[in-house]
Design a protein around this motif. Structure first.
Motif, PDB file in Angstrom:
ATOM      1  N   ASP A 141       0.829  -1.204   0.000  1.00 47.06           N
ATOM      2  CA  ASP A 141       0.000   0.000   0.000  1.00 47.06           C
ATOM      3  C   ASP A 141       0.865   1.257   0.000  1.00 47.06           C
ATOM      4  OD1 ASP A 141      -2.285   1.578   0.114  1.00 47.06           O
ATOM      5  OD2 ASP A 141      -2.289   1.613   2.311  1.00 47.06           O
ATOM      6  N   GLY A 142       0.585   2.132  -0.942  1.00 48.56           N
ATOM      7  CA  GLY A 142       1.304   3.395  -1.024  1.00 48.56           C
ATOM      8  C   GLY A 142       0.370   4.485  -1.516  1.00 48.56           C
ATOM      9  N   LYS A 143       0.863   5.696  -1.550  1.00 52.45           N
ATOM     10  CA  LYS A 143       0.049   6.843  -1.955  1.00 52.45           C
ATOM     11  C   LYS A 143       0.834   7.729  -2.920  1.00 52.45           C
ATOM     12  CE  LYS A 143      -3.357   5.905   0.981  1.00 52.45           C
ATOM     13  NZ  LYS A 143      -4.702   5.510   0.496  1.00 52.45           N
ATOM     14  N   MET A 144       0.084   8.426  -3.773  1.00 54.27           N
ATOM     15  CA  MET A 144       0.654   9.534  -4.515  1.00 54.27           C
ATOM     16  C   MET A 144       0.142  10.825  -3.871  1.00 54.27           C
ATOM     17  SD  MET A 144      -1.595   9.712  -8.062  1.00 54.27           S
ATOM     18  CE  MET A 144      -1.592   7.966  -8.464  1.00 54.27           C
ATOM     19  N   ILE A 145       1.018  11.798  -3.793  1.00 55.92           N
ATOM     20  CA  ILE A 145       0.622  13.123  -3.299  1.00 55.92           C
ATOM     21  C   ILE A 145       0.445  14.012  -4.523  1.00 55.92           C
ATOM     22  CG2 ILE A 145       1.294  15.115  -1.914  1.00 55.92           C
ATOM     23  CD1 ILE A 145       2.944  13.259  -0.172  1.00 55.92           C
TER      24      ILE A 145
ATOM     25  N   SER B 281      -4.627  24.022 -14.685  1.00 51.05           N
ATOM     26  CA  SER B 281      -4.526  22.607 -14.293  1.00 51.05           C
ATOM     27  C   SER B 281      -5.147  22.423 -12.926  1.00 51.05           C
ATOM     28  CB  SER B 281      -3.066  22.155 -14.257  1.00 51.05           C
ATOM     29  OG  SER B 281      -2.957  20.857 -13.700  1.00 51.05           O
ATOM     30  N   ARG B 282      -5.829  21.311 -12.754  1.00 48.30           N
ATOM     31  CA  ARG B 282      -6.434  20.982 -11.460  1.00 48.30           C
ATOM     32  C   ARG B 282      -5.758  19.769 -10.817  1.00 48.30           C
ATOM     33  NH1 ARG B 282     -10.938  23.106 -10.141  1.00 48.30           N
ATOM     34  NH2 ARG B 282      -9.760  23.010  -8.207  1.00 48.30           N
ATOM     35  N   PHE B 283      -4.691  19.206 -11.509  1.00 47.02           N
ATOM     36  CA  PHE B 283      -4.124  17.947 -11.011  1.00 47.02           C
ATOM     37  C   PHE B 283      -2.656  17.875 -11.417  1.00 47.02           C
ATOM     38  CE2 PHE B 283      -3.068  13.470 -11.029  1.00 47.02           C
ATOM     39  CZ  PHE B 283      -3.799  12.925  -9.995  1.00 47.02           C
ATOM     40  N   GLN B 284      -1.760  17.896 -10.440  1.00 47.95           N
ATOM     41  CA  GLN B 284      -0.331  17.767 -10.696  1.00 47.95           C
ATOM     42  C   GLN B 284       0.292  16.792  -9.696  1.00 47.95           C
ATOM     43  OE1 GLN B 284       1.847  19.215 -13.083  1.00 47.95           O
ATOM     44  NE2 GLN B 284      -0.117  19.643 -14.091  1.00 47.95           N
ATOM     45  N   TYR B 285       1.107  15.844 -10.223  1.00 50.90           N
ATOM     46  CA  TYR B 285       1.813  14.922  -9.338  1.00 50.90           C
ATOM     47  C   TYR B 285       2.905  15.662  -8.583  1.00 50.90           C
ATOM     48  CZ  TYR B 285      -0.291  11.208 -12.156  1.00 50.90           C
ATOM     49  OH  TYR B 285      -1.170  10.388 -12.794  1.00 50.90           O
TER      50      TYR B 285
ATOM     51  N   GLY C 248      -4.892  22.339  -0.828  1.00 51.53           N
ATOM     52  CA  GLY C 248      -4.704  21.919  -2.211  1.00 51.53           C
ATOM     53  C   GLY C 248      -3.887  20.666  -2.402  1.00 51.53           C
ATOM     54  N   LEU C 249      -3.546  19.942  -1.323  1.00 55.30           N
ATOM     55  CA  LEU C 249      -2.845  18.662  -1.439  1.00 55.30           C
ATOM     56  C   LEU C 249      -3.819  17.530  -1.173  1.00 55.30           C
ATOM     57  CD1 LEU C 249       0.526  19.315   0.451  1.00 55.30           C
ATOM     58  CD2 LEU C 249       0.097  19.430  -2.017  1.00 55.30           C
ATOM     59  N   PHE C 250      -3.696  16.462  -1.973  1.00 54.36           N
ATOM     60  CA  PHE C 250      -4.598  15.320  -1.833  1.00 54.36           C
ATOM     61  C   PHE C 250      -3.817  14.022  -1.976  1.00 54.36           C
ATOM     62  CE2 PHE C 250      -6.745  18.934  -3.766  1.00 54.36           C
ATOM     63  CZ  PHE C 250      -7.796  19.136  -2.884  1.00 54.36           C
TER      64      PHE C 250
ATOM     65  N   LEU D 206      13.043  -1.295  -9.676  1.00 54.84           N
ATOM     66  CA  LEU D 206      12.431  -0.137 -10.323  1.00 54.84           C
ATOM     67  C   LEU D 206      13.191   1.104  -9.886  1.00 54.84           C
ATOM     68  CD1 LEU D 206       8.608  -0.856  -9.866  1.00 54.84           C
ATOM     69  CD2 LEU D 206      10.154  -1.671 -11.645  1.00 54.84           C
ATOM     70  N   GLY D 207      13.427   2.022 -10.829  1.00 48.87           N
ATOM     71  CA  GLY D 207      14.242   3.174 -10.488  1.00 48.87           C
ATOM     72  C   GLY D 207      13.746   4.481 -11.051  1.00 48.87           C
ATOM     73  N   THR D 208      14.573   5.135 -11.873  1.00 47.76           N
ATOM     74  CA  THR D 208      14.336   6.493 -12.374  1.00 47.76           C
ATOM     75  C   THR D 208      12.890   6.721 -12.784  1.00 47.76           C
ATOM     76  OG1 THR D 208      16.579   6.429 -13.239  1.00 47.76           O
ATOM     77  CG2 THR D 208      15.169   8.228 -13.977  1.00 47.76           C
ATOM     78  N   PRO D 209      12.230   7.719 -12.219  1.00 51.39           N
ATOM     79  CA  PRO D 209      10.813   7.948 -12.536  1.00 51.39           C
ATOM     80  C   PRO D 209      10.589   8.388 -13.987  1.00 51.39           C
ATOM     81  CG  PRO D 209      11.464   9.090 -10.520  1.00 51.39           C
ATOM     82  CD  PRO D 209      12.720   8.634 -11.179  1.00 51.39           C
ATOM     83  N   ARG D 210       9.412   8.040 -14.511  1.00 46.16           N
ATOM     84  CA  ARG D 210       8.966   8.564 -15.801  1.00 46.16           C
ATOM     85  C   ARG D 210       8.442   9.987 -15.596  1.00 46.16           C
ATOM     86  NH1 ARG D 210       6.649   3.374 -15.531  1.00 46.16           N
ATOM     87  NH2 ARG D 210       7.477   1.873 -17.034  1.00 46.16           N
ATOM     88  N   LYS D 211       7.922  10.588 -16.672  1.00 47.68           N
ATOM     89  CA  LYS D 211       7.406  11.953 -16.575  1.00 47.68           C
ATOM     90  C   LYS D 211       6.224  12.057 -15.626  1.00 47.68           C
ATOM     91  CE  LYS D 211       8.927  13.570 -21.116  1.00 47.68           C
ATOM     92  NZ  LYS D 211       8.508  14.117 -22.436  1.00 47.68           N
ATOM     93  N   ASP D 212       5.447  10.968 -15.521  1.00 55.48           N
ATOM     94  CA  ASP D 212       4.289  11.016 -14.622  1.00 55.48           C
ATOM     95  C   ASP D 212       4.665  10.689 -13.179  1.00 55.48           C
ATOM     96  OD1 ASP D 212       4.720   8.295 -14.613  1.00 55.48           O
ATOM     97  OD2 ASP D 212       2.772   7.753 -15.447  1.00 55.48           O
TER      98      ASP D 212
END
Length: 575
Positions: free
Chosen positions: A66-70, A108-112, A136-138, A160-166
């Motif tokens: 279980d993990g989350k994106m901010i 924009s209403r949504f940014q990683y 404004g953080l979710f 798994l390593g270097t992040p993609r653009k998303d």
């Protein structure tokens, strides 16, 4: 009278509308522009859960928890962007300027902000931000990849390593990379309407569900892998060597039960290690096998009817051939050796004399059938097929040297699969790392369900070669008594080969010490191969042999193989 009242009502309504219009356009435009910006559509990724990588018994080697994106809503974070960026950069170890840019993205209403953050940490950070007055953080679901066994099979599993653009992690090494599509699944998507920074409950909403990745089950036995890595590390360090490889294979199925490289790394923290360690040297690195290859040469001679275990040879002290003299690893006068003696004492000269009986091109055909010069295709990317010369490159001089294991190169999995052909009654079976079947990223299906087999030598030739290999471990006539396992008949062969190093592309005086063998001889259950590069304390029998004995003893006990109730071969080695 009624008409007048009607006109008055209409005039009053129009006055209200006019006043409202003036307010919108002139009196308070900023407030209403902000309200308009606070409404719109948001597209959100619904991350698929990556499939686990497990050992043959279901023990996880890589799994998603279980993990989350901010995420941020820039319409709500722009005003406090510098302060919020500072807070997030410190708490999550992020780049301040990248965070600041995302907090200020227009329209924009949504940014990683951060992907695949442990759930507890992500929740704590967002709660602290709200307590300090930031808005404004979710949080959204975003599974985190972990490697619960630490260094266990890290060279195989990868990471798994270097992040993609998303912001999602990218597969960078090992099986994680080779089977990325199979493991990844397909992310879903949700689109919904927002107002004032929140989802509108009855607004338009569409959902495309995520399709989770598939589990990849390996043939590896985690407990055996752990023990193999321990023994290999002790052996490499004890020999003051550069590196080492150890492979354990099920003789009957070709399943790889352990595949260890040393030095290794911890795939939970790959940045702490050199990228040179991210590979599996057992597949990517090639070397000259040395005298372990003699079992292939001599078994082929027996199969072709060109030699017998008791056949007699006169072996001189030096054999002058073409461009250079050929020597043995020990000084001797004229020796009278049988074919079994040539193998037991590991005579280069005797092997060349016996191989002279091959018709032109026949030795190469056999070695190719054993699998040399071809990739094994067990899974990890970057496998080398080694070098098996052909055409004009196969000169008479090369022919002599290849007969005893020089002037060709192999990878460790190739070599163990070739020798396992003898253990398996003359039938070569494809080695496997995947239990069942799974798809590589290029669409190739591999695994135990897809393994093929072919006969290379007769069952009788394999049996006779196994009896000769037993003499290698004889305490009087052999060169590797330290590879013996009490209570079991073991067939084996040493190797001590000159090394070609990258720095000069030449032999630099260092050696590769190795031992390959199987047991029990008369009904082989395991084939094991130990390779030690640049050993400083001895050759194959003294360095790799004892490590082989430890691993074979452990494997036989772990799988409950009963002791052998027959005596080992007593084929004559001299005449």
């Amino acid at each position: 009278m009624r008409l007048k009242i009607g006109f008055i009502v209409i005039a009053m309504v129009l006055s209200v509308f006019a006043a409202r219009l003036v307010q919108l356009q002139g009196v308070d435009p900023d407030q209403y522009a902000a309200m308009a910006a606070a409404e719109g559509s948001v597209d959100v990724i619904l991350p698929a859960t990556r499939g686990s990588i497990v050992d043959r018994n279901g023990e996880p080697l890589a799994e998603s928890i279980d993990g989350k994106m901010i995420v941020a809503d820039p319409a709500l974070t722009t005003d406090d962007a510098p302060e919020l960026a500072t807070f997030l950069a410190k708490r999550l170890h992020l780049d301040y300027f990248q965070v600041l840019q995302r907090l200020r993205v227009e329209n924009s209403r949504f940014q990683y902000i951060a992907r695949q953050v442990p759930a507890r940490l992500a929740t704590q950070v967002v709660d602290e931000a709200e307590a300090e007055g930031f808005v404004g953080l979710f949080l959204r679901r975003d599974p985190v990849r972990i490697y619960p066994q630490g260094r266990l099979a890290a060279n195989l599993v990868g990471f798994l390593g270097t992040p993609r653009k998303d912001g999602s992690a990218r597969a960078l090494a090992g099986l994680e990379d080779a089977f990325n599509k199979y493991l990844s699944g397909t992310d879903g998507e949700e689109r919904y309407k927002v107002g004032a920074g929140n989802q509108i409950p009855l607004g338009d909403s569409t959902i495309t569900p995520a399709v989770d990745g598939q589990q990849l089950q390996l043939t590896i036995d985690a407990d055996m892998q752990f023990y193999t890595q321990q023994v290999l590390q002790q052996t490499v360090e004890g020999a003051n060597a550069e590196s080492g490889i150890a492979v354990i294979m099920d003789s009957k199925t070709g399943e790889i039960l352990a595949l260890a490289d040393y030095p290794t790394y911890n795939n939970s923290a790959p940045d702490e290690w050199s990228p040179k360690r991210y590979k599996s040297s057992a597949l990517t690195d090639v070397y000259e096998p040395g005298s372990t290859e003699k079992v292939l040469t001599l078994s082929a001679l027996i199969d072709a009817g060109l030699a017998r275990p008791r056949q007699q040879y006169v072996v001189p002290p030096v054999l002058n051939r073409q461009d250079r003299p050929i020597h043995d690893h020990w000084y001797h006068g004229i020796e009278h050796l049988t074919l079994a003696g040539i193998l037991a004492k590991s005579s280069n000269i005797g092997t060349v004399l016996a191989a002279d009986n091959f018709p032109k091109g026949e030795l190469r055909r056999y070695l190719s059938d054993f699998g040399l010069g071809h990739t094994t295709g067990v899974g990890p990317l970057g496998e080398s097929r080694g070098i098996l010369p052909s055409g004009d490159a196969w000169t008479d001089q090369v022919d002599d040297r290849i007969a005893f294991g020089q002037s060709l190169s192999v990878n460790a999995v190739q070599m163990i699969a070739a020798v396992n052909t003898i253990a398996n009654g003359g039938i070569r079976i494809d080695p496997s790392l995947v239990d069942g079947s799974a798809s590589l990223d290029d669409g190739t299906e591999i695994g135990t369900d897809d393994a093929t087999e072919r006969r290379v030598i007769s069952s009788e030739a394999a049996r006779q070669t196994g009896l000769m290999m037993e003499r290698v471990l004889d305490p009087v006539d052999g060169v590797a008594p330290l590879a013996s396992v009490p209570g079991y008949r073991i067939a084996g062969k040493t190797g001590t080969a000159q090394r070609v190093v990258e720095s000069c592309g030449c032999y630099d005086g260092s050696h590769t010490a190795s031992f390959v063998g199987f047991g029990p001889t008369d009904d082989a259950r395991f084939t094991i191969y130990v390779v030690i590069h640049d050993s400083r304390t001895g050759g194959g029998g003294a360095v790799a042999g004892p490590a082989f004995a430890k691993l074979m003893s452990y494997a036989l006990r772990r799988y409950g193989v009963p002791p052998t109730d027959t005596k080992p071969s007593k084929l004559p080695v001299e005449w």
